[in-house]
Design an enzyme around this catalytic site. Structure first.
Site, short mmCIF file in Angstrom:
data_model
loop_
_atom_site.label_atom_id
_atom_site.label_comp_id
_atom_site.label_asym_id
_atom_site.label_seq_id
_atom_site.Cartn_x
_atom_site.Cartn_y
_atom_site.Cartn_z
N HIS A 222 0.79 -1.23 0.00
CA HIS A 222 0.00 0.00 0.00
C HIS A 222 0.83 1.28 0.00
CE1 HIS A 222 0.96 0.20 4.27
NE2 HIS A 222 0.51 1.45 4.26
C1 UD1 Z 1 -2.25 5.88 5.52
C2 UD1 Z 1 -0.97 6.37 6.20
C3 UD1 Z 1 0.04 5.24 6.24
C4 UD1 Z 1 -0.55 3.98 6.85
C5 UD1 Z 1 -1.82 3.62 6.10
C6 UD1 Z 1 -2.49 2.37 6.64
C7 UD1 Z 1 -0.48 8.76 5.83
C8 UD1 Z 1 0.39 9.72 5.12
N1 UD1 Z 1 -0.35 7.46 5.46
O1 UD1 Z 1 -1.93 5.58 4.17
O2 UD1 Z 1 1.15 5.63 7.01
O3 UD1 Z 1 0.39 2.92 6.75
O4 UD1 Z 1 -2.73 4.73 6.20
O5 UD1 Z 1 -3.49 1.94 5.77
O6 UD1 Z 1 -1.23 9.14 6.69
N2 UD1 Z 1 -9.04 5.05 0.64
C9 UD1 Z 1 -10.29 4.53 0.51
N3 UD1 Z 1 -10.99 4.26 1.64
C10 UD1 Z 1 -10.49 4.46 2.88
C11 UD1 Z 1 -9.20 5.01 3.00
C12 UD1 Z 1 -8.49 5.30 1.88
O7 UD1 Z 1 -10.80 4.31 -0.60
O8 UD1 Z 1 -11.18 4.17 3.88
C13 UD1 Z 1 -8.26 5.32 -0.58
C14 UD1 Z 1 -8.48 6.70 -1.13
O9 UD1 Z 1 -8.44 6.63 -2.51
C15 UD1 Z 1 -7.26 7.47 -0.64
C16 UD1 Z 1 -6.20 6.37 -0.63
O10 UD1 Z 1 -6.89 5.19 -0.31
O11 UD1 Z 1 -6.94 8.53 -1.43
C17 UD1 Z 1 -5.11 6.59 0.36
O12 UD1 Z 1 -5.61 6.86 1.68
P1 UD1 Z 1 -4.79 7.80 2.68
O13 UD1 Z 1 -5.50 7.92 3.95
O14 UD1 Z 1 -4.41 9.05 1.99
O15 UD1 Z 1 -3.42 7.04 2.91
P2 UD1 Z 1 -3.07 5.49 3.06
O16 UD1 Z 1 -2.42 5.04 1.82
O17 UD1 Z 1 -4.20 4.68 3.57
#
Ligand code: UD1
Length: 384
Positions: A222
């Site tokens: 991820h």
């Molecule tokens: C975040 C943390 C990372 C952690 C990870 C665990 C930061 C910078 N990164 O990364 O350190 O290891 O969480 O999972 O804070 N999305 C969904 N549904 C959700 C959540 C996310 O569809 O419930 C998708 C969205 O398209 C979003 C992308 O995932 O843009 C990334 O989510 P984001 O919260 O920005 O960061 P993570 O990659 O989850």
């Protein structure tokens, strides 16, 4: 009564907060009252709600529903929301923040600016790689924290290397209190021990998927460095497919929403076709906590770019190929239970071959399973 506000937002923080929340409820109920604020950084049921249900965490008292966005937008929304809660309610003696996500950073900034003490659980971890958003988040959060609870000796050494002192008694924060480092052990280890047996009863994922003990690989991907880089993602998927073909072994891949979104963008048609046709690469929805525990406990080898999954694999005696150029959990590599392979096709295959075929040691490196109690005791002592 000490009133603490726990800040969570992303999946791993919900897991870490469960250990602290359980300790408060079971052992410090007369002294500490905890409220929970969910930033809403993770919002899908399988990234958030299911963890509350399985880990038995109370409903959050506040949910900011910030959702996804650029780093700036997401962080800014969280700062604004937390500041509002802290100033309007003005009744919290401190905030507890976890790990290194944008929610952690934002909470530390919001609270410290209005002089609410910040307690950072999982302080001192460093990758020394500033291209990771998490590295920036950790460094800033540690600077702003009143107590830095570090899980490992390495974390302690990192902090001292940056000039932090065990106890800074001279007036450091606005309320006249000093700053302190505590080697607490790892709350994730507390949790993994607590929930291990329960997961065996509550999840049937091994049986449902027809998997056999130590006869499958668990993979998770991820990190933006992998998902947002076509060459890296292609290299990782090709390695997984090649190992599955050569070894005739199932590869279970619970897919993070970020990765799911990027697959059709980053992978070539040839790789997408191979994924489609390959019956042993088994892509599933993000796993629940009980499911991931059972997968980690039963896999032959774990392959991951997640820090949390690296550690949980270690707790359960499963070796791990690390799909990153470095790790914060260097103890795992030093113990020989993990190999750094980055997103390099050859190195991934070589690391898998090494770990699948040797006997590996898993020494106790992450505390005694009581980090949470130690953390709450320290906070009580600090605020008295
Ligand atoms: C975040 C943390 C990372 C952690 C990870 C665990 C930061 C910078 N990164 O990364 O350190 O290891 O969480 O999972 O804070 N999305 C969904 N549904 C959700 C959540 C996310 O569809 O419930 C998708 C969205 O398209 C979003 C992308 O995932 O843009 C990334 O989510 P984001 O919260 O920005 O960061 P993570 O990659 O989850």
């Amino acid at each position: 009564m000490i009133r603490l506000l726990t800040i969570i937002g992303a999946r791993p923080q919900i897991i870490k907060a469960a250990a602290i929340s359980r300790a408060i409820r079971n052992q410090f109920a007369g002294q500490v009252e905890e409220h929970i604020l969910h930033t809403g950084q993770h919002y899908d049921d399988n990234m958030s709600e299911v963890f509350f249900r399985e880990l038995g965490i109370p409903e959050p008292n506040f949910n900011l529903h910030v959702g996804s966005g650029t780093h700036g937008t997401q962080t800014a929304r969280i700062i604004e929301g937390i500041e509002k809660v802290l100033t309007e309610d003005a009744k919290y003696d401190g905030v507890i923040v976890y790990g290194d996500t944008n929610s952690t950073l934002a909470a530390a900034v919001a609270a410290s600016k209005i002089h609410v003490p910040v307690f950072h659980v999982e302080a001192g971890l460093r990758s020394f790689n500033m291209s990771m958003p998490e590295e920036i988040n950790r460094i800033v959060c540690d600077q702003l924290s009143n107590i830095l609870f570090t899980p490992t000796e390495t974390g302690l050494m990192n902090l001292k290397g940056e000039g932090f002192e065990d106890i800074k008694t001279k007036v450091h924060f606005a309320d006249g209190r000093g700053q302190k480092i505590v080697l607490s052990g790892d709350v994730m280890y507390d949790n993994s021990m607590y929930f291990s047996a329960m997961a065996d009863v509550k999840s049937d994922i091994i049986e449902r998927m027809g998997l056999r003990y130590r006869e499958f690989i668990l993979a998770t991907i991820h990190r933006p460095a992998n998902t947002d880089n076509a060459a890296n993602l292609q290299s990782i998927f090709t390695a997984l497919l090649d190992i599955a073909d050569r070894e005739q072994i199932d590869v279970v891949l619970p897919l993070h929403p970020r990765t799911r979104k990027m697959l059709p963008i980053q992978l070539t048609k040839e790789i997408l076709d191979r994924i489609e046709e390959n019956k042993q690469l088994r892509i599933i929805e993000p796993a629940s906590f009980f499911e991931i525990i059972r997968l980690e406990k039963n896999a032959r080898v774990v392959m991951t770019d997640s820090g949390g999954v690296q550690k949980e694999a270690f707790f359960y005696g499963t070796p791990c190929v690390i799909l990153r150029p470095e790790t914060e959990w260097v103890e795992i590599v030093e113990a020989g239970a993990g190999i750094i392979a980055d997103a390099d096709h050859e190195r991934i295959i070589k690391a898998y071959d090494t770990l699948a075929n040797k006997s590996v040691q898993f020494p106790l490196l992450f505390g005694d399973g009581h980090a949470s109690e130690k953390i709450i005791q320290e906070i009580i002592h600090y605020l008295q």
